[in-house]
Design an enzyme around this catalytic site. Structure first.
Site, PDB file in Angstrom:
ATOM      1  N   ASP A  39       0.791  -1.306   0.178  1.00  3.93           N
ATOM      2  CA  ASP A  39       0.131  -0.515  -0.307  1.00  3.93           C
ATOM      3  C   ASP A  39       0.966   1.061  -0.291  1.00  3.93           C
ATOM      4  OD1 ASP A  39      -1.365   2.736   0.818  1.00  3.93           O
ATOM      5  OD2 ASP A  39      -2.729   1.060   2.275  1.00  3.93           O
ATOM      6  N   LYS A  57      -6.699  10.545  -1.500  1.00  2.82           N
ATOM      7  CA  LYS A  57      -5.059  11.245  -0.615  1.00  2.82           C
ATOM      8  C   LYS A  57      -4.529  11.949  -1.295  1.00  2.82           C
ATOM      9  CE  LYS A  57      -7.428   8.332   2.504  1.00  2.82           C
ATOM     10  NZ  LYS A  57      -6.970   7.136   2.976  1.00  2.82           N
TER      11      LYS A  57
HETATM   12  C1  LIG Z   1      -7.282   6.088   3.206  1.00  2.00           C
HETATM   13  C2  LIG Z   1      -6.651   5.215   2.877  1.00  2.00           C
HETATM   14  C3  LIG Z   1      -6.995   3.799   2.904  1.00  2.00           C
HETATM   15  C4  LIG Z   1      -8.407   3.221   1.859  1.00  2.00           C
HETATM   16  O1  LIG Z   1      -8.825   4.390   1.123  1.00  2.00           O
HETATM   17  P1  LIG Z   1     -10.238   4.542   0.934  1.00  2.00           P
HETATM   18  O2  LIG Z   1     -10.177   5.902  -0.346  1.00  2.00           O
HETATM   19  O3  LIG Z   1     -10.927   5.859   2.465  1.00  2.00           O
HETATM   20  O4  LIG Z   1     -11.057   3.754  -0.150  1.00  2.00           O
HETATM   21  C5  LIG Z   1      -6.222   2.639   2.438  1.00  2.00           C
HETATM   22  N1  LIG Z   1      -4.561   2.597   2.624  1.00  2.00           N
HETATM   23  C6  LIG Z   1      -4.272   3.995   3.507  1.00  2.00           C
HETATM   24  C7  LIG Z   1      -2.600   3.746   3.776  1.00  2.00           C
HETATM   25  C8  LIG Z   1      -4.855   4.959   3.534  1.00  2.00           C
HETATM   26  O5  LIG Z   1      -4.822   6.089   3.664  1.00  2.00           O
END
Ligand SMILES: *Cc1c(COP(=O)(O)O)cnc(C)c1O
Length: 388
Positions: free
Chosen positions: A172, A197
């Site tokens: 991720d 984000k």
């Molecule tokens: C926000 C976030 C997610 C999930 O993403 P969404 O767009 O809210 O579904 C997954 N991993 C990390 C590190 C995040 O900050």
């Protein structure tokens, strides 16, 4: 020619329309596509399976991550949960213990119903990673830096362990984006993003992305994207593509500001501790420096207690106080009551997520203004709290 990533974000997001010369991809608001020939169908037939606007984004992110296939989903969680569908019953996933809460939830509460096993492991410890592999381990899933204490996992070493054991490595990469860290080049097999984000960058869209490092994963993930149907809508795909254009300059500015702020906070008497991989006393600083171009725009810091947090938050003016991160506006969040509330106090404290911990995602305000604002709010914290 191998351009720098600063050039690549512009090139990848500038999709000249062959018919009109428009420098941006049009919004192809069409669910279906006319077929001109009964025997030979065109490239597109139905937008769940493929849409030219979404494809422009998918091609761009694949290019930036250096992968062979990009996939856009309706949220980060849609991307992550679809990626987990690469697993089958009786498979095992080894996963960082401090992953995003939504990822923790799907692994521990949903995959278990389908007979997919998991172990949460402190992946900063490579010996623990190696010793937690089982015969049926199919995926090692990591997040680095992690949230909210910015722990660093060695992507290259974990990928080596995975390969040696016939497993895939999923990373991720939300906190870093391809501008600062490219896991596929370090040996990972799949990269995932909450594009909500930094990539979109303006707190106006929910989106997820996945990039496969090789054809076997790309093919299966393309199949699953179409099978589950959690695709990103056309207008949202366009917004994310627009966000990509400024990604490099935003990451550069915000990371520099975060570095300055981390030093300011570390020196302030009301701050007990700062978590930022750009600080030399961070335990993962060396590995992070090796695998990324910068420490990024997110940091966490610890005040004395919940009371100090109350005083601080009610006096801070510039950052919004909210969940989420990675936007042009700075975002202050309180993990104990927001992202990590579900963990329970004991588990939170074990992970350093005390009642005094705040996370700051640094935006694009002038860093001096942010520091002034932080200082004013810190100085409003009454005595009885501070360094031990
Ligand atoms: C926000 C976030 C997610 C999930 O993403 P969404 O767009 O809210 O579904 C997954 N991993 C990390 C590190 C995040 O900050």
């Amino acid at each position: 020619m191998n351009h720098s990533v600063q050039t690549k974000v512009i090139q990848a997001s500038t999709c000249i329309d062959p018919h009109t010369g428009a420098v941006n991809v049009p919004l192809y608001l069409s669910s279906t596509f006319h077929q001109f020939d009964v025997d030979q169908f065109g490239k597109y037939d139905y937008s769940r399976s493929g849409n030219p606007t979404r494809e422009a984004l998918e091609t761009a992110i694949a290019e930036l991550e250096g992968g062979v296939g990009g996939f856009a989903f309706s949220s980060g969680m849609a991307a992550i949960s679809t990626a987990f569908m690469l697993l089958s019953q009786h498979d095992h996933v080894l996963i960082s213990e401090d992953v995003y809460g939504g990822t923790y939830r799907i692994v521990s509460q949903v995959l278990t119903r389908f007979g997919i096993e998991h172990s949460f492991v402190d992946t900063t410890d490579l010996e623990k990673v190696a010793s937690s592999i089982r015969a049926n381990t199919k995926v090692i899933y990591i997040e680095t830096p992690s949230n909210p204490t910015l722990n660093i996992t060695d992507i290259q070493e974990v990928s080596k362990i995975a390969k040696a054991n016939g497993c895939w490595t999923f990373v991720d990469n939300t906190f870093m984006t391809p501008v600062l860290q490219r896991p596929l080049a370090l040996g990972a097999d799949l990269v995932l993003h909450s594009a909500t984000k930094f990539i979109a960058g303006t707190s106006d869209v929910i989106a997820g992305l996945a990039v496969a490092g090789h054809d076997a994963i790309a093919e299966q993930l393309g199949f699953l994207q179409n099978a589950f149907g959690g695709i990103l809508g056309v207008q949202d795909a366009w917004l994310v593509l627009r966000g990509l254009k400024t990604l490099h300059v935003r990451m550069k500015e915000s990371s520099q500001a975060a570095a300055n702020i981390s030093v300011f906070l570390q020196e302030h008497a009301k701050v007990k501790r700062v978590y930022y991989p750009g600080l030399s006393d961070h335990p993962g600083a060396f590995i992070h420096h090796d695998q990324s171009c910068s420490a990024g725009a997110v940091l966490s810091f610890e005040l004395a207690d919940e009371q100090a947090v109350h005083r601080f938050v009610s006096n801070i003016r510039l950052p919004v106080f909210a969940v989420s991160l990675g936007a042009v506006e700075s975002i202050l969040s309180y993990p104990a009551k927001m992202s990590h509330a579900a963990l329970g106090k004991k588990e939170r404290e074990r992970r350093g997520i005390t009642d005094g911990l705040l996370r700051l995602s640094v935006g694009l305000e002038h860093p001096d203004d942010l520091i002034q604002d932080l200082e004013a709010a810190l100085n409003m914290i009454t005595e009885g709290s501070g360094k031990h």
